[in-house]
Design a protein around this motif. Structure first.
Motif, PDB file in Angstrom:
ATOM      1  N   PRO A  58       4.038  -0.310  -8.754  1.00  0.00           N
ATOM      2  CA  PRO A  58       3.173  -1.507  -8.790  1.00  0.00           C
ATOM      3  C   PRO A  58       3.797  -2.672  -8.048  1.00  0.00           C
TER       4      PRO A  58
ATOM      5  N   THR B 283      10.041  -3.404  -9.056  1.00  0.00           N
ATOM      6  CA  THR B 283       9.763  -2.474  -7.970  1.00  0.00           C
ATOM      7  C   THR B 283      10.971  -1.591  -7.676  1.00  0.00           C
TER       8      THR B 283
ATOM      9  N   HIS C  20       2.597  -4.862  -6.011  1.00  0.00           N
ATOM     10  CA  HIS C  20       1.847  -6.107  -5.841  1.00  0.00           C
ATOM     11  C   HIS C  20       1.219  -6.569  -7.139  1.00  0.00           C
ATOM     12  N   HIS C  21       1.641  -5.999  -8.263  1.00  0.00           N
ATOM     13  CA  HIS C  21       1.093  -6.413  -9.544  1.00  0.00           C
ATOM     14  C   HIS C  21       1.649  -7.787  -9.911  1.00  0.00           C
TER      15      HIS C  21
ATOM     16  N   ASP D 121       0.832  -1.205   0.000  1.00  0.00           N
ATOM     17  CA  ASP D 121       0.000   0.000   0.000  1.00  0.00           C
ATOM     18  C   ASP D 121       0.865   1.252   0.000  1.00  0.00           C
TER      19      ASP D 121
ATOM     20  N   ARG E  32       2.038   1.619  -3.425  1.00  0.00           N
ATOM     21  CA  ARG E  32       0.953   2.030  -4.317  1.00  0.00           C
ATOM     22  C   ARG E  32       0.777   3.536  -4.337  1.00  0.00           C
TER      23      ARG E  32
END
Length: 207
Positions: free
Chosen positions: A110, A121, A112-113, A102, A105
């Motif tokens: 991204p 990341t 947790h994509h 989060d 985000r």
């Protein structure tokens, strides 16, 4: 941790395996090999049913409040070496969850994509011009409120199914009043697996 029951094959495991293969006739050697593998899978699932989430969950749980600042929670994550925490109200009832994903985000990363890995990341963190949120911003602005939960009385298999279905790495354990009683992570599940492997090794070696 209580001793794990052995998952010996039972007739019901073969019945389930045959049903999954959608055949009861013309069983060849290869079919028997596959049947055995599938029957063992159902035996392991049945063994998992013998353990409740309460047996393996982590508790007590580190929680945060919705009015906590982003800076406070980020510091807590670093100090406690955790990557997520339930958000609770004044009566310790679950109202949300916040994770490192989060935080990423809100930075536009991204994290947790499903098509992005750690290197994607890191690249985003170092290459792109990120607009950092104000540290005094509140967790209420960041947290996810649609939280997947289980009860302590449910089986480990129930927790695994829920985590697979929702593609999450942790699941919150609550009582009937939504008070947080524990947390179960993929790390806890891996510990169960390795404990079982270690137990089998000790048994085979006669220790």
């Amino acid at each position: 941790m209580p001793k794990h029951p052995e998952h010996k094959l039972q007739p019901e495991d073969f019945v389930n395996a045959l049903r999954e293969m959608n055949t009861y006739i013309d069983v060849m050697v290869d079919d028997l090999v596959e049947l055995n593998a599938r029957a063992e899978k159902y035996a392991r699932l049945r063994a998992a049913e013998g353990h409740s989430i309460a047996d393996v969950m982590t508790h007590p749980v580190i929680t945060v409040r919705a009015d906590s600042s982003l800076a406070e929670v980020a510091h807590l994550f670093v100090i406690q070496r955790i990557s997520g925490a339930p958000v609770v109200d004044g009566e310790e009832r679950l109202i949300g969850i916040v994770t490192d994903a989060d935080f990423l985000r809100v930075l536009g990363v991204p994290g947790h994509h499903p098509t992005h890995n750690l290197w994607h990341t890191l690249e985003a963190l170092f290459v792109h011009n990120l607009e950092f949120p104000k540290p005094e911003n509140r967790i209420a602005d960041l947290m996810v409120t649609n939280v997947v939960t289980v009860s302590a009385e449910q089986s480990i298999h129930d927790a695994i199914d829920a985590m697979k279905k929702h593609r999450i790495n942790r699941i919150i354990v609550c009582d009937d009043k939504r008070r947080v009683t524990g947390i179960l992570t993929h790390t806890d599940l891996m510990r169960i697996f390795f404990d079982r492997v270690r137990g089998n090794t000790f048994k085979q070696s006669g220790k």
